[in-house]
Every structure is written in C-alpha cells, then in structure tokens.
Design a protein around this motif. Structure first.
Motif, short mmCIF file in Angstrom:
data_model
loop_
_atom_site.label_atom_id
_atom_site.label_comp_id
_atom_site.label_asym_id
_atom_site.label_seq_id
_atom_site.Cartn_x
_atom_site.Cartn_y
_atom_site.Cartn_z
N LYS A 81 14.38 34.24 30.25
CA LYS A 81 13.42 34.24 29.16
C LYS A 81 13.26 35.66 28.67
N LEU A 82 13.72 35.91 27.46
CA LEU A 82 13.68 37.27 26.92
C LEU A 82 12.25 37.68 26.58
N PRO A 83 11.95 38.97 26.70
CA PRO A 83 10.61 39.44 26.34
C PRO A 83 10.34 39.25 24.85
N VAL A 84 9.08 39.10 24.51
CA VAL A 84 8.67 38.88 23.12
C VAL A 84 8.10 40.17 22.56
N ARG A 85 8.60 40.56 21.42
CA ARG A 85 8.18 41.81 20.79
C ARG A 85 6.70 41.76 20.40
N LYS A 86 5.98 42.82 20.76
CA LYS A 86 4.59 42.98 20.37
C LYS A 86 4.38 44.40 19.86
N VAL A 87 3.58 44.53 18.85
CA VAL A 87 3.32 45.83 18.25
C VAL A 87 1.82 46.05 18.19
N GLY A 88 1.34 47.05 18.91
CA GLY A 88 -0.06 47.41 18.87
C GLY A 88 -0.28 48.58 17.94
N GLN A 89 -1.36 48.54 17.20
CA GLN A 89 -1.68 49.62 16.25
C GLN A 89 -2.80 50.47 16.82
N GLY A 90 -2.50 51.73 17.13
CA GLY A 90 -3.50 52.62 17.69
C GLY A 90 -4.26 53.42 16.67
N SER A 91 -3.85 53.34 15.40
CA SER A 91 -4.50 54.14 14.36
C SER A 91 -5.52 53.31 13.58
N LYS A 92 -6.66 53.93 13.32
CA LYS A 92 -7.66 53.32 12.45
C LYS A 92 -7.67 53.97 11.07
N ASP A 93 -6.77 54.91 10.88
CA ASP A 93 -6.66 55.63 9.61
C ASP A 93 -5.52 55.01 8.81
N PRO A 94 -5.79 54.51 7.59
CA PRO A 94 -4.71 53.88 6.81
C PRO A 94 -3.64 54.85 6.35
N ALA A 95 -3.84 56.14 6.54
CA ALA A 95 -2.86 57.13 6.11
C ALA A 95 -1.66 57.24 7.04
N PHE A 96 -1.77 56.71 8.25
CA PHE A 96 -0.63 56.84 9.16
C PHE A 96 -0.65 55.73 10.21
N ASP A 97 0.51 55.45 10.75
CA ASP A 97 0.68 54.48 11.82
C ASP A 97 0.69 55.17 13.18
N ASP A 98 0.30 54.43 14.20
CA ASP A 98 0.39 54.91 15.58
C ASP A 98 0.70 53.71 16.45
N ARG A 99 1.92 53.21 16.31
CA ARG A 99 2.29 51.93 16.92
C ARG A 99 2.84 52.09 18.34
N ALA A 100 2.49 51.13 19.17
CA ALA A 100 3.03 51.03 20.53
C ALA A 100 3.78 49.70 20.61
N ILE A 101 5.06 49.77 20.96
CA ILE A 101 5.92 48.59 20.93
C ILE A 101 6.31 48.19 22.34
N THR A 102 6.20 46.91 22.63
CA THR A 102 6.69 46.33 23.88
C THR A 102 7.56 45.13 23.54
N GLY A 103 8.15 44.52 24.57
CA GLY A 103 8.96 43.32 24.35
C GLY A 103 10.26 43.61 23.63
N ILE A 104 11.04 44.56 24.15
CA ILE A 104 12.30 44.94 23.50
C ILE A 104 13.41 44.02 24.01
N ALA A 105 13.66 42.95 23.28
CA ALA A 105 14.71 42.00 23.67
C ALA A 105 16.06 42.40 23.11
N THR A 106 16.06 43.03 21.94
CA THR A 106 17.30 43.43 21.28
C THR A 106 17.25 44.93 21.03
N PRO A 107 17.69 45.75 21.97
CA PRO A 107 17.65 47.20 21.77
C PRO A 107 18.51 47.61 20.59
N SER A 108 18.08 48.68 19.91
CA SER A 108 18.75 49.05 18.66
C SER A 108 18.55 50.52 18.35
#
Length: 332
Positions: free
Chosen positions: A57-84
């Motif tokens: 069972k492959l992991p499922v990609r999830k993306v968490g957003q750590g930024s509350k400022d719309p000017a920039f992203d601060d994403r944390a990614i888990t569930g890397i089933a297809t590395p790239s």
C-alpha cells in the motif's frame, strides 16, 4: 530580505503529522511580496514504474501549509509515493546545475523554505535547479536506511542523462542540502558509488558523484551525542545498531574522492548542533579534501534564505555561490 512570519521549523519537526492535507496555494502564478515565487516546471519521475522496495500500500501524498501569510507558501510534504525531480529553469543558463534537497528530519519535506526559495535565488544566477522529492524511509519502504540515498543517486544520474536537454554541463552539477537534506546530500557526496539499488536503465551507468556539495545546517553524525535523534530514528528506525549508526554517519564516509564541500551552521542552533558541521569539516581536512566552513553566532535552525538583514548568516548564499565559482561550478 525580511524574515516572514511562519510556523517554526521546530514546530514542523515536532508535529508535521498534525498538518494533514491542509489547503495550499497552488503553483502557477507569482504572489505579491518580497518572498513571492513563481512555481511551475517540468517533473522528472525518478523511477520507471514503482520505486524500489515499494510497500503493498503506497503512501498517500499530504501537504500541510505552515504559512498564514498569503504572500508566501511554507509547505510540508509527506506521502512520497512517486519520487521525482521538479525542474526550475533560469531565464538564462550558465551551464551549471544544482540538485536541491529539502530537509524535514526524514519525516517530511520542507518544500518551500528549503526547495522552491533556494531555486529562486539560484535561477536568478543562471543555475538550472532540480528539487528532489525523495521518499521518506518510515513510510513502508524496504531497506529504509538507503531509500533516500537510492533516490539521490538516481536523481544525480538522471540530471546528467538529461544534461543536453536542459543545456547544462554534466561536469558542473552540485548538490545543496538542508538539515536532514544535508545529511542526504553529504551521503550522496561520500557514498555516490555505493550499490544501493539495482540498475534500471542506461542512466545508471553514469556517475552519481556531485561536483560540489553545499551542506546547510546539516545533520552529519548519527552516532555521536550531538546528532539529531529525530532524523536518526526516522532513517534507521529506533534502536539501530552501533554499526548501522556509524555506517550512516557522513563524517565516517569521507574519502579522497569526496567533492569540495561548503558548510554553514550557527552556534545557537538548538535542533542540529553546530558540532555536526564541525565533524564534517574535520573529516574533510583529515582527508585533505577542499572544504569551507562558516559558523555564525546567530541564526538558529531552518533559516533557509529567510533571515533578517541584521543577522550575519544572511550572507551564506553569496558565500556558497562564490565557493562554487572558485571551484569552476558556477559562473561569476
């Protein structure tokens, strides 16, 4: 550059699971603000079909957003089933390339702070960037201790296999890694010739050795008391043997073939002590390999390129670029 408010690296390392699949700003257009980025580019899958040692069972990609400022992203990614590899092309090319490896304690990928934002300043200098989305060892993969290294080796070989396509010189490819990504970048720089996966195509005949390594507040030792325990346990599992800890410690793997290495750390890093960088620097000197170390008194951990102008560590990108110029990787 002013330091934007964001979820702290310490909080992300301690609680990424709680971020879940939060809503994120989608790539495609630049947002306003001094740290705004333009996302988008080609994606190169590392492996034909499933990656080595795939779980049932492959992991499922999830993306968490750590930024509350719309000017920039601060994403944390888990569930890397297809590395790239995510390709970020410069407006003009100088022939050099960098494999960028985000950190995250081998538990998530700090995608923006240690990926997209690094590609942003490098592409402005004519460098073609490849951001590595690598598998996380605790997500069910066989041979967890070498899963990230498999992806890093394969990534470097694919960059060289596609050098003509991207207008780069296959002899001018650096790696730039942060925190646990620094451990992976250091492992690539010292274990590039180690057989950690079965060859899958002609690209695997090419060298996985980076021509230069930049390790920024890196995890280096997994055996010494100053290690980052979270990265150690996420990579090797809890209660790993002493032999496994020593084998995975980058400072023990330096040889006469290790490429020139640039190191940055801060004295007030309470997460990954500066002793890690010092251990690598000493190991490089012992093997008479080119190395440059910059230790700053302030900056903490996870600063990436998000720093206040009055904190001296803000100069590290210029120092790294200058080091690459001196070693023939980057153009002045």
């Amino acid at each position: 550059m002013k330091e934007p408010a964001s979820t702290s690296r310490r909080a992300l390392l301690g609680g990424v699971a709680a971020l879940g699949a939060a809503s994120i700003l989608r790539p495609g257009k630049a947002e306003a603000g001094p740290t705004a980025l333009t996302y988008g580019g080609e994606t190169i899958a590392l492996w034909p079909g499933k990656a080595p040692g795939a779980p049932a069972k492959l992991p499922v990609r999830k993306v968490g957003q750590g930024s509350k400022d719309p000017a920039f992203d601060d994403r944390a990614i888990t569930g890397i089933a297809t590395p790239s590899l995510e390709v970020r092309r410069p407006a003009y090319r100088n022939g050099s390339a960098v494999l960028i490896i985000p950190g995250g304690g081998y538990e998530f990928l700090a995608w923006d702070n240690e990926g997209e934002e690094q590609a942003n300043w490098l592409t402005r200098r004519g460098v073609t960037c490849f951001i590595l989305s690598y598998r996380l060892p605790g997500e069910g993969w066989a041979k967890r201790a070498t899963v990230p290294l498999q992806d890093a080796q394969r990534a470097m070989r694919l960059i060289r296999a596609n050098a003509e396509t991207y207008g780069i010189d296959a002899r001018r490819v650096a790696v730039l890694g942060f925190s646990a990504g620094g451990h992976l970048g250091g492992s690539l720089a010292t274990r590039f010739a180690e057989d950690v996966y079965a060859p899958v195509d002609e690209a695997d005949r090419l060298s996985a050795r980076p021509d230069l390594a930049g390790l920024i507040y890196p995890v280096i030792s997994l055996a010494e008391p100053f290690t980052h325990a979270g990265s150690r346990d996420a990579l090797l599992g809890k209660n790993a043997s002493k032999d496994a800890l020593r084998a995975a410690s980058v400072e023990n793997r330096v040889t006469a073939d290790t490429p020139p290495t640039f190191l940055v750390a801060t004295s007030d890093d309470g997460l990954v002590p500066i002793d890690n960088s010092l251990a690598m620097y000493r190991a490089m000197l012992a093997k008479q390999r080119p190395s440059e170390f910059h230790g700053f008194d302030r900056g903490g951990h996870g600063f990436g390129v998000r720093y206040k102008d009055d904190i001296p560590v803000h100069v590290w990108p210029e120092l790294f670029h200058a080091y690459g110029v001196r070693h023939g990787i980057f153009s002045a």
